[in-house]
Design an enzyme around this catalytic site. Structure first.
Site, mmCIF file in Angstrom:
data_model
loop_
_atom_site.group_PDB
_atom_site.id
_atom_site.type_symbol
_atom_site.label_atom_id
_atom_site.label_comp_id
_atom_site.label_asym_id
_atom_site.label_seq_id
_atom_site.Cartn_x
_atom_site.Cartn_y
_atom_site.Cartn_z
ATOM 1 N N GLN A 1 -4.718 -1.746 9.830
ATOM 2 C CA GLN A 1 -4.537 -3.082 9.248
ATOM 3 C C GLN A 1 -5.056 -4.143 10.222
ATOM 4 O O GLN A 1 -4.634 -4.188 11.379
ATOM 5 C CB GLN A 1 -3.043 -3.299 8.934
ATOM 6 C CG GLN A 1 -2.737 -4.559 8.179
ATOM 7 C CD GLN A 1 -3.299 -4.572 6.754
ATOM 8 O OE1 GLN A 1 -3.261 -3.573 6.047
ATOM 9 N NE2 GLN A 1 -3.842 -5.702 6.351
ATOM 10 N N LYS B 1 0.840 -1.203 0.000
ATOM 11 C CA LYS B 1 0.000 0.000 0.000
ATOM 12 C C LYS B 1 0.871 1.247 0.000
ATOM 13 O O LYS B 1 0.613 2.215 -0.719
ATOM 14 C CB LYS B 1 -0.943 -0.012 1.220
ATOM 15 C CG LYS B 1 -2.060 -1.034 1.094
ATOM 16 C CD LYS B 1 -2.784 -1.283 2.411
ATOM 17 C CE LYS B 1 -3.759 -2.459 2.244
ATOM 18 N NZ LYS B 1 -4.350 -2.905 3.501
ATOM 19 N N ASP C 1 -11.030 2.340 4.089
ATOM 20 C CA ASP C 1 -11.232 0.895 3.945
ATOM 21 C C ASP C 1 -12.725 0.562 3.864
ATOM 22 O O ASP C 1 -13.089 -0.559 3.538
ATOM 23 C CB ASP C 1 -10.640 0.160 5.166
ATOM 24 C CG ASP C 1 -9.417 -0.664 4.812
ATOM 25 O OD1 ASP C 1 -9.221 -0.923 3.608
ATOM 26 O OD2 ASP C 1 -8.678 -1.046 5.736
#
Ligand code: NAP
Length: 283
Positions: free
Chosen positions: A95, A51, A118
């Site tokens: 994450q 990312k 997200d």
């Protein structure tokens, strides 16, 4: 048979986003993404690294907060509060998975929904349910984009989704319903998975089990999307689908690697640019 080249589509999308970022930079705005990673999970470290690399490639400012496994929930919540208020950060990503002493739901709820790139926050998932979108969940959005770019019709098609996780299977089912597909959602308790899969015009597997989808489970001419990312003993990345045999039956199929994975990251970048626009239009 067409190989659905997610790697190329992701590259095209990144080129488009790069020029949008240049326009923003001309107005003095640099998009910013903050990624929080807790502990030393090697798979998570690879995802975060990818990312970060993608952000750099197209000119998004990115920062990674690597936190110790033993960090307390309160400390993590304090960091999120700080990032919520940070004007140079437009997107925040935590994450997952988090260590067991930290309540993931509480952490996701703490992220400002307007920075939730997200699309895990209940407010944003609720918007997916209502087809009133702010962000799109990255992996499902990547799949929809692959189908769109290859002009694969969804309306009226039988879409079978194997796997019902909150990050892939479930939001994807909602998005397919919103696109007027006839949707079947399968899970580990599904009675006869093969019979369900054989009904699919578009079959999507998001399970995490190598070789789960075999050729006898696929209708002639079906489109097959493989979300699975599984490592074998040699460390090779494999999907859920028996690619060699299924590709002989399907009309189109995503490879692993090079299919859904790169599109997931491209969609994260797209959401980050969207977050900049949301920030600019805030009242
Ligand atoms: P997850 O949370 O573990 O969910 C797996 C789902 O598969 C569950 O709904 C489970 O059913 C179902 N399942 C398990 N065994 C099954 C079986 N034998 N038959 C039918 N369904 C079965 O996984 P996830 O986070 O959604 O990820 C799934 C896979 O996609 C993993 O390999 C992951 O690495 C990969 N992934 C890839 C990307 C990408 O960018 N390419 C992004 C995200 C995830 P129950 O609900 O009944 O337990």
């Amino acid at each position: 048979m067409i190989i659905l080249d997610g790697k190329k589509l992701a590259q095209d999308l990144k080129t488009e986003l790069k020029s949008e970022i240049l326009e923003l930079k001309n107005k003095g705005i640099v998009p910013g993404l903050s990624v929080i990673i807790v502990g030393n999970d090697s798979a998570s470290e690879i995802y975060v690294g990818n990312k970060e690399k993608a952000c750099k490639e197209i000119g998004i400012y990115s920062e990674v907060h690597g936190l110790e496994e033993k960090i307390s929930e309160e400390e993590l919540l304090m960091l999120i509060d700080k990032l919520n208020a940070d004007e140079k950060i437009h997107g925040i990503l935590v994450q997952l998975p988090l260590p067991s002493h930290i309540n993931e739901d509480k952490i996701i709820l703490a992220i400002d929904p307007k920075k939730d790139v997200d699309c895990f926050h209940p407010e944003n998932i609720g918007r997916v349910f209502l087809d009133n979108l702010r962000f799109l969940p990255c992996t499902p959005a990547g799949i929809m984009e692959i189908l769109k770019k290859y002009e694969i019709e969804i309306v009226g098609k039988n879409v079978v989704i194997v796997g019902r996780s909150n990050i892939v299977g479930k939001p994807l089912a909602l998005m397919m319903i919103n696109e007027s597909a006839t949707v079947t959602s399968c899970n580990s308790k599904t009675k006869n998975l093969k019979d369900e899969c054989l009904k699919a015009d578009i079959l999507i597997s998001a399970v995490g089990k190598t070789g789960l989808i075999t050729a006898d489970m696929v209708k002639q001419g079906a489109v097959v999307i493989d979300v699975g990312m599984n490592r074998n003993e040699e460390g090779k990345l494999l999907g859920d689908v028996d690619f060699a045999k299924v590709s002989k039956i399907s009309s189109a199929i995503t490879p692993v690697p090079g299919g859904v994975g790169p599109m997931t990251i491209a969609m994260l970048l797209k959401n980050t640019i969207k977050a900049v626009k949301i920030y600019a239009n805030r009242s």
